[in-house]
Design a protein around this motif. Structure first.
Motif, PDB file in Angstrom:
ATOM      1  N   VAL A 108      -8.065 -12.162  10.440  1.00  0.00           N
ATOM      2  CA  VAL A 108      -9.241 -11.505  11.016  1.00  0.00           C
ATOM      3  C   VAL A 108      -9.047  -9.987  11.050  1.00  0.00           C
ATOM      4  CG1 VAL A 108     -10.589 -11.209  13.135  1.00  0.00           C
ATOM      5  CG2 VAL A 108      -9.977 -13.498  12.358  1.00  0.00           C
ATOM      6  N   ILE A 109      -7.856  -9.524  11.407  1.00  0.00           N
ATOM      7  CA  ILE A 109      -7.580  -8.082  11.450  1.00  0.00           C
ATOM      8  C   ILE A 109      -7.732  -7.475  10.056  1.00  0.00           C
ATOM      9  CG2 ILE A 109      -5.814  -6.329  11.869  1.00  0.00           C
ATOM     10  CD1 ILE A 109      -4.718  -8.068  14.085  1.00  0.00           C
ATOM     11  N   TYR A 110      -7.194  -8.151   9.031  1.00  0.00           N
ATOM     12  CA  TYR A 110      -7.300  -7.634   7.665  1.00  0.00           C
ATOM     13  C   TYR A 110      -8.747  -7.640   7.176  1.00  0.00           C
ATOM     14  CZ  TYR A 110      -2.205  -8.033   7.446  1.00  0.00           C
ATOM     15  OH  TYR A 110      -0.864  -7.895   7.677  1.00  0.00           O
ATOM     16  N   VAL A 111      -9.491  -8.688   7.505  1.00  0.00           N
ATOM     17  CA  VAL A 111     -10.901  -8.745   7.107  1.00  0.00           C
ATOM     18  C   VAL A 111     -11.676  -7.595   7.732  1.00  0.00           C
ATOM     19  CG1 VAL A 111     -13.043 -10.056   7.369  1.00  0.00           C
ATOM     20  CG2 VAL A 111     -10.972 -11.217   6.641  1.00  0.00           C
ATOM     21  N   MET A 112     -11.413  -7.324   9.007  1.00  0.00           N
ATOM     22  CA  MET A 112     -12.082  -6.203   9.680  1.00  0.00           C
ATOM     23  C   MET A 112     -11.689  -4.880   9.034  1.00  0.00           C
ATOM     24  SD  MET A 112     -11.768  -7.391  13.676  1.00  0.00           S
ATOM     25  CE  MET A 112     -12.481  -5.839  14.246  1.00  0.00           C
ATOM     26  N   LYS A 135      -9.138  -2.770  -8.237  1.00  0.00           N
ATOM     27  CA  LYS A 135      -9.722  -2.345  -6.965  1.00  0.00           C
ATOM     28  C   LYS A 135      -8.799  -2.706  -5.802  1.00  0.00           C
ATOM     29  CE  LYS A 135     -12.813  -4.622  -4.614  1.00  0.00           C
ATOM     30  NZ  LYS A 135     -14.045  -5.298  -4.111  1.00  0.00           N
ATOM     31  N   THR A 136      -8.223  -3.910  -5.871  1.00  0.00           N
ATOM     32  CA  THR A 136      -7.308  -4.352  -4.810  1.00  0.00           C
ATOM     33  C   THR A 136      -6.039  -3.507  -4.787  1.00  0.00           C
ATOM     34  OG1 THR A 136      -8.146  -6.612  -4.990  1.00  0.00           O
ATOM     35  CG2 THR A 136      -6.017  -6.316  -3.907  1.00  0.00           C
ATOM     36  N   ARG A 137      -5.469  -3.279  -5.976  1.00  0.00           N
ATOM     37  CA  ARG A 137      -4.192  -2.586  -6.080  1.00  0.00           C
ATOM     38  C   ARG A 137      -4.286  -1.109  -5.741  1.00  0.00           C
ATOM     39  NH1 ARG A 137      -0.667   0.325  -6.081  1.00  0.00           N
ATOM     40  NH2 ARG A 137       1.225   0.462  -7.349  1.00  0.00           N
ATOM     41  N   TYR A 138      -5.317  -0.444  -6.228  1.00  0.00           N
ATOM     42  CA  TYR A 138      -5.374   1.011  -6.099  1.00  0.00           C
ATOM     43  C   TYR A 138      -6.327   1.507  -5.014  1.00  0.00           C
ATOM     44  CZ  TYR A 138      -2.884   0.931 -10.523  1.00  0.00           C
ATOM     45  OH  TYR A 138      -1.950   0.705 -11.501  1.00  0.00           O
ATOM     46  N   LEU A 139      -7.108   0.604  -4.415  1.00  0.00           N
ATOM     47  CA  LEU A 139      -8.066   1.051  -3.418  1.00  0.00           C
ATOM     48  C   LEU A 139      -7.937   0.295  -2.100  1.00  0.00           C
ATOM     49  CD1 LEU A 139     -10.461   3.042  -3.124  1.00  0.00           C
ATOM     50  CD2 LEU A 139     -11.966   1.118  -3.633  1.00  0.00           C
ATOM     51  N   THR A 140      -8.122  -1.026  -2.144  1.00  0.00           N
ATOM     52  CA  THR A 140      -8.162  -1.807  -0.909  1.00  0.00           C
ATOM     53  C   THR A 140      -6.845  -1.741  -0.145  1.00  0.00           C
ATOM     54  OG1 THR A 140      -9.740  -3.319  -1.943  1.00  0.00           O
ATOM     55  CG2 THR A 140      -8.684  -4.050   0.090  1.00  0.00           C
ATOM     56  N   ILE A 141      -5.749  -2.092  -0.798  1.00  0.00           N
ATOM     57  CA  ILE A 141      -4.449  -2.128  -0.105  1.00  0.00           C
ATOM     58  C   ILE A 141      -4.016  -0.749   0.387  1.00  0.00           C
ATOM     59  CG2 ILE A 141      -1.983  -2.606  -0.405  1.00  0.00           C
ATOM     60  CD1 ILE A 141      -2.728  -5.011  -2.066  1.00  0.00           C
ATOM     61  N   PRO A 142      -4.124   0.329  -0.429  1.00  0.00           N
ATOM     62  CA  PRO A 142      -3.765   1.653   0.110  1.00  0.00           C
ATOM     63  C   PRO A 142      -4.602   2.061   1.318  1.00  0.00           C
ATOM     64  CG  PRO A 142      -3.827   1.727  -2.277  1.00  0.00           C
ATOM     65  CD  PRO A 142      -4.374   0.383  -1.885  1.00  0.00           C
ATOM     66  N   LEU A 143      -5.898   1.714   1.327  1.00  0.00           N
ATOM     67  CA  LEU A 143      -6.750   2.079   2.456  1.00  0.00           C
ATOM     68  C   LEU A 143      -6.497   1.195   3.673  1.00  0.00           C
ATOM     69  CD1 LEU A 143     -10.134   2.863   0.669  1.00  0.00           C
ATOM     70  CD2 LEU A 143      -8.508   4.478   1.664  1.00  0.00           C
ATOM     71  N   LEU A 144      -5.743   0.105   3.484  1.00  0.00           N
ATOM     72  CA  LEU A 144      -5.368  -0.765   4.603  1.00  0.00           C
ATOM     73  C   LEU A 144      -4.000  -0.384   5.171  1.00  0.00           C
ATOM     74  CD1 LEU A 144      -6.423  -4.362   3.458  1.00  0.00           C
ATOM     75  CD2 LEU A 144      -7.432  -3.005   5.294  1.00  0.00           C
ATOM     76  N   TYR A 145      -3.452   0.741   4.733  1.00  0.00           N
ATOM     77  CA  TYR A 145      -2.084   1.122   5.116  1.00  0.00           C
ATOM     78  C   TYR A 145      -1.898   1.129   6.629  1.00  0.00           C
ATOM     79  CZ  TYR A 145       2.165   3.890   5.568  1.00  0.00           C
ATOM     80  OH  TYR A 145       3.418   4.328   5.916  1.00  0.00           O
ATOM     81  N   ASN A 146      -2.797   1.783   7.354  1.00  0.00           N
ATOM     82  CA  ASN A 146      -2.656   1.867   8.812  1.00  0.00           C
ATOM     83  C   ASN A 146      -2.806   0.507   9.475  1.00  0.00           C
ATOM     84  OD1 ASN A 146      -2.270   4.624   8.630  1.00  0.00           O
ATOM     85  ND2 ASN A 146      -4.410   5.131   9.054  1.00  0.00           N
ATOM     86  N   VAL A 147      -3.689  -0.319   8.931  1.00  0.00           N
ATOM     87  CA  VAL A 147      -3.865  -1.672   9.463  1.00  0.00           C
ATOM     88  C   VAL A 147      -2.601  -2.492   9.226  1.00  0.00           C
ATOM     89  CG1 VAL A 147      -5.202  -3.805   9.281  1.00  0.00           C
ATOM     90  CG2 VAL A 147      -6.354  -1.601   9.131  1.00  0.00           C
ATOM     91  N   LEU A 148      -2.018  -2.356   8.045  1.00  0.00           N
ATOM     92  CA  LEU A 148      -0.786  -3.086   7.724  1.00  0.00           C
ATOM     93  C   LEU A 148       0.356  -2.646   8.637  1.00  0.00           C
ATOM     94  CD1 LEU A 148      -0.982  -2.973   3.817  1.00  0.00           C
ATOM     95  CD2 LEU A 148      -1.309  -4.981   5.263  1.00  0.00           C
TER      96      LEU A 148
END
Length: 226
Positions: A108-112, A135-148
């Motif tokens: 749920v945290i990752y989806v948000m 898109k996942t490799r170069y955009l989604t995951i890097p922008l989730l850095y703080n969430v991770l």
């Protein structure tokens, strides 16, 4: 005490790798689903609505030897029944339900986090050719850095306080004290052995260890501004 610390760190590693990894994978997959995404979110989150104690009792039934559901399935496939809570398998018997029970929370945290990525950024990336895995490799995951980073801290502190499910599955660190975690060992010393001073010391140690690991994680994975 040494055994409980080793087991806790091993569980912590498994939680970070598998619990976090599975939750992130499911969140990324749901992000690509256009129909029925809400249903999958409910299914993946479902373990979170069951208390850890109830899950422990459920897995106790699943692990029954030799006529538990898991052994019945294995026997039907031609394998010998397994003593799931015996020597060599006991730690896995704790780790599997512990990992499974909280996957939905981090999912749920990752989806948000994915939903909070600005749509204009996604659209611009798609125009530039960032689709699918790119898109996942170069955009989604890097922008989730703080969430991770946040979920990493939650997983570390969460592994330190695992108690109820582990105690229900294997009380007293069975077999032979080999499955003690810091939480279950503290309970054993305080309420079973009546050594309150030692149990209180372990509790303080758990708190200090949690603070130190959290601070270390924050220093290694510093939050980024986008």
């Amino acid at each position: 005490m040494i055994t409980s610390i080793k087991n806790t760190f091993l569980l912590m590693a498994l939680v970070i790798i598998f619990q976090g990894g599975i939750a992130l994978l499911l969140a990324l997959l749901v992000d690509y689903i256009r129909k029925g995404a809400q249903l999958y979110r409910v299914i993946f989150f479902f373990p979170m609505v069951i208390s850890a104690a109830a899950l422990g009792l459920i897995f106790n039934l699943l692990y029954l030897y030799p006529d538990g559901p898991l052994n019945v399935i294995m026997t039907s496939l031609g394998f010998d029944p397994v003593i799931w809570k015996g020597e060599g398998n006991a730690f896995a018997a704790i780790a599997i339900p512990t990992i499974w029970s909280n996957v939905g929370f981090y999912f749920v945290i990752y989806v948000m986090g994915i939903n909070n990525i600005p749509t204009d950024v996604m659209e611009a990336a798609q125009i530039d050719g960032a689709v699918g895995f790119k898109k996942t490799r170069y955009l989604t995951i890097p922008l989730l850095y703080n969430v991770l980073t946040t979920t990493l801290i939650l997983m570390i502190t969460g592994a330190l306080r695992v108690f109820d499910m582990a105690w229900i599955l294997l009380p007293n660190g069975q077999p032979g004290g080999s499955t003690y975690l810091t939480g279950t060992y503290m309970y054993q010393m305080t309420f079973i052995n009546r050594n309150v001073d030692y149990g209180a010391t372990i509790a303080v140690f758990i708190v200090i260890l949690g603070i130190l690991l959290s601070q270390l994680t924050n220093k290694v994975f510093k939050p980024k501004d986008y």
